[in-house]
Design an enzyme around this catalytic site. Structure first.
Site, PDB file in Angstrom:
ATOM      1  N   GLN A 130      13.561  34.055  32.022  1.00 48.21           N
ATOM      2  CA  GLN A 130      13.307  35.721  31.541  1.00 48.21           C
ATOM      3  C   GLN A 130      14.191  36.235  30.655  1.00 48.21           C
ATOM      4  OE1 GLN A 130      12.859  40.121  33.732  1.00 48.21           O
ATOM      5  NE2 GLN A 130      12.774  38.287  35.083  1.00 48.21           N
ATOM      6  N   SER A 131      15.651  36.040  30.798  1.00 51.11           N
ATOM      7  CA  SER A 131      16.202  36.757  29.872  1.00 51.11           C
ATOM      8  C   SER A 131      16.113  36.669  28.388  1.00 51.11           C
ATOM      9  CB  SER A 131      17.790  36.603  30.209  1.00 51.11           C
ATOM     10  OG  SER A 131      18.275  34.996  29.840  1.00 51.11           O
ATOM     11  N   LEU A 146       8.663  19.353  22.313  1.00 47.97           N
ATOM     12  CA  LEU A 146       9.749  18.578  21.693  1.00 47.97           C
ATOM     13  C   LEU A 146      10.667  18.069  22.724  1.00 47.97           C
ATOM     14  CD1 LEU A 146       9.947  18.046  18.873  1.00 47.97           C
ATOM     15  CD2 LEU A 146      11.541  19.861  18.404  1.00 47.97           C
ATOM     16  N   THR A 154      13.917  16.969  22.691  1.00 49.80           N
ATOM     17  CA  THR A 154      15.204  17.243  21.800  1.00 49.80           C
ATOM     18  C   THR A 154      16.242  16.317  22.279  1.00 49.80           C
ATOM     19  OG1 THR A 154      15.863  19.200  23.177  1.00 49.80           O
ATOM     20  CG2 THR A 154      14.681  19.593  21.332  1.00 49.80           C
ATOM     21  N   ASN A 175      19.065  30.451  26.229  1.00 50.52           N
ATOM     22  CA  ASN A 175      19.712  30.839  27.291  1.00 50.52           C
ATOM     23  C   ASN A 175      19.905  29.638  27.974  1.00 50.52           C
ATOM     24  OD1 ASN A 175      17.003  31.126  27.665  1.00 50.52           O
ATOM     25  ND2 ASN A 175      17.468  32.223  29.538  1.00 50.52           N
ATOM     26  N   PHE A 176      20.222  28.612  27.618  1.00 54.46           N
ATOM     27  CA  PHE A 176      20.466  27.418  28.582  1.00 54.46           C
ATOM     28  C   PHE A 176      21.856  27.593  29.511  1.00 54.46           C
ATOM     29  CE2 PHE A 176      18.139  24.842  25.138  1.00 54.46           C
ATOM     30  CZ  PHE A 176      17.051  24.702  26.113  1.00 54.46           C
ATOM     31  N   ALA A 177      22.082  26.803  30.353  1.00 50.68           N
ATOM     32  CA  ALA A 177      23.289  26.813  31.335  1.00 50.68           C
ATOM     33  C   ALA A 177      24.583  26.242  29.917  1.00 50.68           C
ATOM     34  CB  ALA A 177      23.330  25.806  32.106  1.00 50.68           C
ATOM     35  N   TYR A 232      21.605  33.723  37.669  1.00 49.18           N
ATOM     36  CA  TYR A 232      20.099  34.300  37.733  1.00 49.18           C
ATOM     37  C   TYR A 232      20.129  36.057  37.731  1.00 49.18           C
ATOM     38  CZ  TYR A 232      17.741  30.014  37.901  1.00 49.18           C
ATOM     39  OH  TYR A 232      17.000  28.514  37.675  1.00 49.18           O
ATOM     40  N   GLU A 233      19.165  36.318  37.721  1.00 52.36           N
ATOM     41  CA  GLU A 233      19.264  38.039  37.681  1.00 52.36           C
ATOM     42  C   GLU A 233      20.154  38.396  38.881  1.00 52.36           C
ATOM     43  OE1 GLU A 233      17.270  40.452  36.297  1.00 52.36           O
ATOM     44  OE2 GLU A 233      18.282  41.831  37.465  1.00 52.36           O
ATOM     45  N   GLY A 246      25.866  65.704  36.498  1.00 54.22           N
ATOM     46  CA  GLY A 246      26.245  67.081  36.970  1.00 54.22           C
ATOM     47  C   GLY A 246      24.900  67.620  37.392  1.00 54.22           C
ATOM     48  N   GLN A 247      24.144  67.200  37.528  1.00 51.51           N
ATOM     49  CA  GLN A 247      22.657  67.781  38.216  1.00 51.51           C
ATOM     50  C   GLN A 247      22.251  67.115  39.592  1.00 51.51           C
ATOM     51  OE1 GLN A 247      22.116  70.227  36.574  1.00 51.51           O
ATOM     52  NE2 GLN A 247      22.951  69.843  34.561  1.00 51.51           N
TER      53      GLN A 247
HETATM   54  N1  CAO Z   1      13.964  18.600  25.453  1.00 52.04           N
HETATM   55  C1  CAO Z   1      14.640  17.890  26.347  1.00 52.04           C
HETATM   56  N2  CAO Z   1      15.471  18.234  27.423  1.00 52.04           N
HETATM   57  C2  CAO Z   1      15.868  19.793  27.397  1.00 52.04           C
HETATM   58  C3  CAO Z   1      14.682  20.567  26.726  1.00 52.04           C
HETATM   59  C4  CAO Z   1      13.797  19.931  25.729  1.00 52.04           C
HETATM   60  N3  CAO Z   1      12.995  20.476  24.924  1.00 52.04           N
HETATM   61  N4  CAO Z   1      15.008  21.870  27.043  1.00 52.04           N
HETATM   62  C5  CAO Z   1      15.864  21.844  27.946  1.00 52.04           C
HETATM   63  N5  CAO Z   1      16.331  20.573  28.173  1.00 52.04           N
HETATM   64  C6  CAO Z   1      17.209  20.076  29.167  1.00 52.04           C
HETATM   65  C7  CAO Z   1      18.563  20.530  28.780  1.00 52.04           C
HETATM   66  O1  CAO Z   1      19.158  19.809  27.858  1.00 52.04           O
HETATM   67  C8  CAO Z   1      19.227  20.355  30.170  1.00 52.04           C
HETATM   68  O2  CAO Z   1      19.799  19.246  30.256  1.00 52.04           O
HETATM   69  P1  CAO Z   1      21.173  18.809  30.622  1.00 52.04           P
HETATM   70  O3  CAO Z   1      21.674  19.340  32.087  1.00 52.04           O
HETATM   71  O4  CAO Z   1      21.261  17.048  30.918  1.00 52.04           O
HETATM   72  O5  CAO Z   1      22.168  18.960  29.636  1.00 52.04           O
HETATM   73  C9  CAO Z   1      18.395  20.685  31.300  1.00 52.04           C
HETATM   74  O6  CAO Z   1      16.829  20.879  30.233  1.00 52.04           O
HETATM   75  C10 CAO Z   1      18.587  21.840  32.172  1.00 52.04           C
HETATM   76  O7  CAO Z   1      18.796  23.078  31.323  1.00 52.04           O
HETATM   77  P2  CAO Z   1      19.524  24.161  32.237  1.00 52.04           P
HETATM   78  O8  CAO Z   1      20.674  23.777  32.770  1.00 52.04           O
HETATM   79  O9  CAO Z   1      19.799  25.297  31.034  1.00 52.04           O
HETATM   80  O10 CAO Z   1      18.349  24.714  33.281  1.00 52.04           O
HETATM   81  P3  CAO Z   1      18.434  24.988  34.743  1.00 52.04           P
HETATM   82  O11 CAO Z   1      16.966  24.862  35.110  1.00 52.04           O
HETATM   83  O12 CAO Z   1      19.064  23.824  35.473  1.00 52.04           O
HETATM   84  O13 CAO Z   1      19.189  26.369  34.984  1.00 52.04           O
HETATM   85  C11 CAO Z   1      19.465  28.442  34.309  1.00 52.04           C
HETATM   86  C12 CAO Z   1      18.568  27.577  34.521  1.00 52.04           C
HETATM   87  C13 CAO Z   1      18.956  29.963  33.994  1.00 52.04           C
HETATM   88  C14 CAO Z   1      20.270  29.068  35.829  1.00 52.04           C
HETATM   89  C15 CAO Z   1      20.531  28.334  33.077  1.00 52.04           C
HETATM   90  O14 CAO Z   1      19.653  27.849  32.051  1.00 52.04           O
HETATM   91  C16 CAO Z   1      21.470  29.342  32.981  1.00 52.04           C
HETATM   92  O15 CAO Z   1      22.315  29.723  33.605  1.00 52.04           O
HETATM   93  N6  CAO Z   1      21.129  30.097  31.793  1.00 52.04           N
HETATM   94  C17 CAO Z   1      22.083  31.176  31.204  1.00 52.04           C
HETATM   95  C18 CAO Z   1      22.059  32.225  31.940  1.00 52.04           C
HETATM   96  C19 CAO Z   1      20.503  32.915  31.908  1.00 52.04           C
HETATM   97  O16 CAO Z   1      19.815  33.122  30.996  1.00 52.04           O
HETATM   98  N7  CAO Z   1      20.196  33.186  32.973  1.00 52.04           N
HETATM   99  C20 CAO Z   1      18.822  34.044  33.169  1.00 52.04           C
HETATM  100  C21 CAO Z   1      17.678  33.260  33.513  1.00 52.04           C
HETATM  101  S1  CAO Z   1      16.429  34.032  33.890  1.00 52.04           S
HETATM  102  O17 CAO Z   1      16.512  34.616  35.532  1.00 52.04           O
END
Ligand code: CAO
Length: 424
Positions: A17-18, A72, A74, A96-98, A138-139, A247-248
Site C-alpha cells: 500500500q504505502s 520482470l 529482476t 518500498n521493499f524490506a 506494516y500499517e 483550543g476548541q
Molecule cells: N523479481 C524478483 N524478485 C523480486 C521482485 C521481482 N520483480 N520483486 C520482489 N522480489 C523479491 C525481493 O528481491 C525479495 O527477495 P529477497 O528477500 O530474497 O531479497 C522478496 O521479493 C521479498 O521482498 P520484501 O521482503 O520486500 O517482501 P515481504 O513480502 O517479505 O515484506 C513488507 C513486505 C511490506 C513487510 C516489506 O517489503 C517492508 O517492510 N517494506 C518497507 C515498509 C513498507 O513499505 N511497509 C508498508 C507495506 S504496506 O502495508
C-alpha cells in the site's frame, strides 16, 4: 489540457500500500508510471482479500490506477538487463521493499547512480536509521511506533489503531512530496538524490500535536483533556477519547436513532465565539451570563456536563437535522458518516473524489479519486493494469528493444507468461 508531471517517468518498484499510493498520486498528476512486478503473482495485493475469484482484488485496483505494468524477474540476468535499461530511461525509482532487498538484488544506490546519475531513488521504509532500521513494517506497526496508538482510544481502554491508513497512505503522501521536491531541485543540480520517508516518521509527523502535549504536561494538567479535572495525568500524553485536542473543545454526541444505528452521532464543537448561539439553540440561555459557563476557562472543568446537556438536545434530532440547525449559527459540527453514506454521496462524485471505474475482469467498481485538485492539471482516473499488460509495449516503445531482443528476453523466462486482455 497538459498535466503537471507530464514527461516524468517513474520506475514503480512498489508493492502493498504505502509505495503504490505514492506512485498512484504521481500518475494522477501525469507521470508515466511503469510498475515492475514479479512474473506469475505480481504485487501480492492482486490476490489479497479477493471478493471475486478471478479478478484483481479491490485492494490492488484501488491503489494502482493510471499505471502500466511490466512483469520482470529482476533476479535473472535478462531481468536485470531490462531493469538496468529502465533505470537509464526513468527519472525516479520508487520502492518500498524490506531493508536490504534492493542491495541484494544488485541495485545499490552506487550502482543506480552509475547507470543514471540523475535518477531519484525514493524509498519507504518502516524506520529510519537506528535500532529498528532492519525491521519489516506494516500499517499498524507504524501507527504504534509513531505515537498514534498510545494517544488514541479511551483512558480506561487499551491503545487503539485508527481506520485511516496513516502509516501506509500517510507515508505515501510524504514520499510523493519528497519526490516532486527532489525533481524540482534536480532542475538546478542535474543530480539525482535519495528520498526516504520512514513510516514511523510520517506517523509521528501526523502526531505532532501529541508531542506538543508531551512537553505541556511538565507545566501542569492539560485542561482540554477529559482527564481534567477529575482524572489522573501520568508522565506521558494520555488517550483523549474524542476530545478535539485543540483550543476548541469537542466531543461525539448521540443523535436520534443511536440505539440501533452505530453511526447516529455528531461531532460537536463548543467553539467560544459562538457560545451564545449554542446556549440559545439548546435552550440554556442562562449559561450565557452564568459565571460558571460564560467563559472558555470557566467551562473547561464542566465540559463533560456541558456535552451531556447538548446531547439531550441532539438525541431528539437526526445527525443531519443537527448539522442543518447548528450550521445556521456557524457552530462547527460534523456528522459521523458511515462508508455506505459516503459511497452514496452524490457531491463527492461531482468533484471526482469518488469515481466509478470500468475494469475488464471485474466490471465496474467504486474508488477514491485524486483528493488533490489542480486547476491546470485535472485528473482522469483510469483502471489499474492487468499483470504484465504493458510488458511488450514498454520493452518496445520505452526501452527500444528490437523484436529479436524481446524474443530473447521472453525465451529467457525473465518476463514470464504475459496475461492478455480477454477481448484480444
Ligand atoms: N523479481 C524478483 N524478485 C523480486 C521482485 C521481482 N520483480 N520483486 C520482489 N522480489 C523479491 C525481493 O528481491 C525479495 O527477495 P529477497 O528477500 O530474497 O531479497 C522478496 O521479493 C521479498 O521482498 P520484501 O521482503 O520486500 O517482501 P515481504 O513480502 O517479505 O515484506 C513488507 C513486505 C511490506 C513487510 C516489506 O517489503 C517492508 O517492510 N517494506 C518497507 C515498509 C513498507 O513499505 N511497509 C508498508 C507495506 S504496506 O502495508
Amino acid at each position: 489540457m497538459g498535466k503537471a508531471l507530464q514527461g516524468v517517468r517513474i520506475l514503480d518498484f512498489t508493492h502493498v500500500q504505502s509505495g503504490p499510493t505514492c506512485t498512484q498520486l504521481l500518475a494522477w498528476f501525469g507521470a508515466d508510471v511503469i510498475k515492475v512486478e514479479r512474473p506469475g503473482e505480481g504485487d501480492i495485493t492482486r490476490s489479497q482479500l479477493r471478493d471475486l475469484p478471478d479478478a484483481d482484488s479491490l485492494y490492488f485496483t484501488m491503489l494502482n490506477h493510471n499505471k502500466r505494468s511490466i512483469t520482470l524477474d529482476t533476479k535473472t540476468p535478462k531481468g536485470k538487463e531490462v531493469l538496468e535499461a529502465l533505470i537509464k530511461t526513468c527519472d525516479v525509482m520508487v520502492e518500498n521493499f524490506a531493508p536490504g532487498v534492493l542491495d541484494r538484488m544488485g541495485f545499490t544506490w552506487e550502482r543506480i547512480q552509475e547507470l543514471n546519475p540523475a535518477m531519484i531513488v525514493a524509498s519507504v521504509k518502516g524506520f529510519g536509521p537506528g535500532p529498528f532500521e532492519n525491521c519489516k513494517v506494516y500499517e499498524n506497526v507504524a501507527q504504534c511506533a509513531g505515537g498514534a496508538a498510545s494517544t488514541t482510544g479511551f483512558d480506561d481502554g487499551p491503545p487503539m489503531v485508527t481506520g485511516a491508513q496513516i502509516g501506509d497512505s500517510g507515508t505515501g503522501l510524504h514520499l510523493a512530496l519528497g519526490i516532486v521536491t527532489a525533481l524540482y531541485q534536480r532542475r538546478e543540480t542535474g543530480r539525482g538524490q535519495k528520498v526516504l520517508a520512514a513510516m514511523q516518521d510520517a506517523v509521528l509527523n501526523l502526531c505532532r500535536v501529541k508531542l506538543r502535549d508531551q512537553q505541556r504536561l511538565a507545566h501542569g494538567p492539560m485542561k482540554e483533556y477529559p482527564q481534567y479535572p477529575n482524572g489522573e495525568f501520568g508522565d506521558t500524553v494520555p488517550r483523549a477519547g474524542n476530545a478535539s485536542g485543540g483550543g476548541q473543545p469537542g466531543w461525539i454526541l448521540k443523535c436520534k436513532g443511536w440505539e440501533t444505528d452505530p453511526n447516529a452521532y455528531i461531532y460537536f464543537i463548543a467553539q467560544a465565539p459562538v457560545w451564545k448561539s449554542i446556549c440559545k439553540v439548546i435552550g440554556k440561555e442562562e449559561w450565557i451570563t452564568d459565571p460558571d459557563y460564560a467563559t472558555p476557562v470557566a467551562r473547561l472543568p464542566r465540559l463533560m456536563e456541558i456535552f451531556g446537556t447538548v446531547e439531550e438536545w441532539t438525541k431528539t434530532l437526526t445527525k443531519f437535522e443537527v448539522m442543518d440547525i447548528l450550521n445556521k449559527y456557524d457552530i462547527p459540527c460534523g456528522p459521523i458518516l458511515s462508508m455506505k453514506e459516503i459511497a452514496e454521496d452524490k457531491s463527492l462524485y461531482e468533484t471526482g473524489t469518488l469515481v466509478e471505474v470500468e475494469h475488464p475482469t471485474r466490471g465496474s467498481y467504486l474508488t477514491v479519486g485524486n483528493p488533490i485538485k489542480l486547476s491546470d492539471s485535472p485528473t482522469e482516473v483510469t483502471r489499474s493494469p492487468l499483470l504484465g499488460e504493458h510488458t511488450d509495449e514498454i520493452l518496445r516503445d520505452v526501452l527500444g528493444f528490437s523484436e529479436r531482443e524481446i524474443m530473447d528476453i521472453r525465451d529467457s523466462g525473465a518476463i514470464g507468461v504475459v496475461e492478455r486482455l480477454a477481448a484480444e
